[in-house]
Design a protein around this motif. Structure first.
Motif, PDB file in Angstrom:
ATOM      1  N   GLY A  21       0.785  -1.429   0.034  1.00  0.00           N
ATOM      2  CA  GLY A  21       0.090   0.004   0.100  1.00  0.00           C
ATOM      3  C   GLY A  21       0.767   1.309   0.226  1.00  0.00           C
ATOM      4  O   GLY A  21       2.092   1.263  -0.351  1.00  0.00           O
ATOM      5  N   ASP A  22       0.267   2.326   0.406  1.00  0.00           N
ATOM      6  CA  ASP A  22       0.855   3.563   0.397  1.00  0.00           C
ATOM      7  C   ASP A  22       1.844   3.942   1.629  1.00  0.00           C
ATOM      8  O   ASP A  22       2.593   4.654   1.812  1.00  0.00           O
ATOM      9  N   HIS A  23       1.468   3.137   2.720  1.00  0.00           N
ATOM     10  CA  HIS A  23       2.101   3.226   4.054  1.00  0.00           C
ATOM     11  C   HIS A  23       3.624   2.999   3.505  1.00  0.00           C
ATOM     12  O   HIS A  23       4.159   1.986   3.020  1.00  0.00           O
ATOM     13  N   PRO A  24       4.517   3.793   4.360  1.00  0.00           N
ATOM     14  CA  PRO A  24       6.130   3.877   4.138  1.00  0.00           C
ATOM     15  C   PRO A  24       6.668   2.567   4.551  1.00  0.00           C
ATOM     16  O   PRO A  24       7.522   2.181   4.256  1.00  0.00           O
ATOM     17  N   ASP A  25       5.877   1.635   5.509  1.00  0.00           N
ATOM     18  CA  ASP A  25       6.555   0.521   6.029  1.00  0.00           C
ATOM     19  C   ASP A  25       5.251  -0.451   6.343  1.00  0.00           C
ATOM     20  O   ASP A  25       4.804  -0.638   7.384  1.00  0.00           O
ATOM     21  N   PRO A  26       4.779  -0.657   5.323  1.00  0.00           N
ATOM     22  CA  PRO A  26       3.827  -1.788   5.357  1.00  0.00           C
ATOM     23  C   PRO A  26       3.670  -3.158   6.184  1.00  0.00           C
ATOM     24  O   PRO A  26       2.854  -3.556   6.943  1.00  0.00           O
ATOM     25  N   VAL A  27       4.958  -3.537   6.058  1.00  0.00           N
ATOM     26  CA  VAL A  27       5.357  -4.842   6.742  1.00  0.00           C
ATOM     27  C   VAL A  27       5.261  -4.639   8.121  1.00  0.00           C
ATOM     28  O   VAL A  27       4.739  -5.308   9.222  1.00  0.00           O
ATOM     29  N   ALA A  28       5.909  -3.488   8.929  1.00  0.00           N
ATOM     30  CA  ALA A  28       5.825  -3.236  10.403  1.00  0.00           C
ATOM     31  C   ALA A  28       4.539  -2.987  10.632  1.00  0.00           C
ATOM     32  O   ALA A  28       4.060  -3.467  11.684  1.00  0.00           O
TER      33      ALA A  28
END
Length: 145
Positions: free
Chosen positions: A71-78
């Motif tokens: 997605g647009d989130h800078p750190d989707p994994v975290a």
């Protein structure tokens, strides 16, 4: 000759049966289903103000966690890992982190989350006294954008 005809007939029946099983298994999935995972897709926002309904949105991102974080989130994994740790319960993440000191200046910040987490509807809003208090909360990673 008769035995080979029977063998050919049995081979055709076996082929049709296995084709029928394959077709039946393809029909077992509901129409339009593209994944075996329940959907997890959220719109996250950060805004200025006290009330989520009237706050001025400063930033917003889309976070999808299934089947893989993106997605647009800078750190989707975290962010997805943090949400998974609390089973998508944003309210469980609103406590202040240990050892964080913030001024008591009233400059309210509102965070919101709307969407679906593992197939269930999610609507969340929380007001923090100022940006430092937001950064010092357990939600900091999810709303760090």
């Amino acid at each position: 000759m008769r035995i080979s005809a029977v063998g050919t007939c049995l081979a055709l029946v076996a082929a049709m049966c296995s084709a029928g099983v394959a077709a039946g298994s393809a029909q077992a999935r509901p129409a339009g289903a593209t994944s075996l995972y329940a959907p997890s897709a959220l719109v996250l926002s950060v805004g200025k103000g006290e009330d989520p309904a009237t706050a001025t949105i400063q930033r917003a991102v889309v976070l999808r966690c299934r089947p893989t974080p993106y997605g647009d989130h800078p750190d989707p994994v975290a962010a997805c890992a943090e949400l998974a740790a609390v089973h998508g319960d944003f309210a469980a993440m609103t406590a202040a982190a240990e050892g964080v000191a913030c001024t008591r200046i009233w400059d309210p910040v509102v965070v919101t989350a709307d969407g679906v987490w593992e197939g269930r509807r999610v609507t969340f809003a929380q007001t923090f006294g100022n940006p430092c208090m937001l950064r010092g909360s357990d939600t900091a990673g999810v709303f760090a954008f």
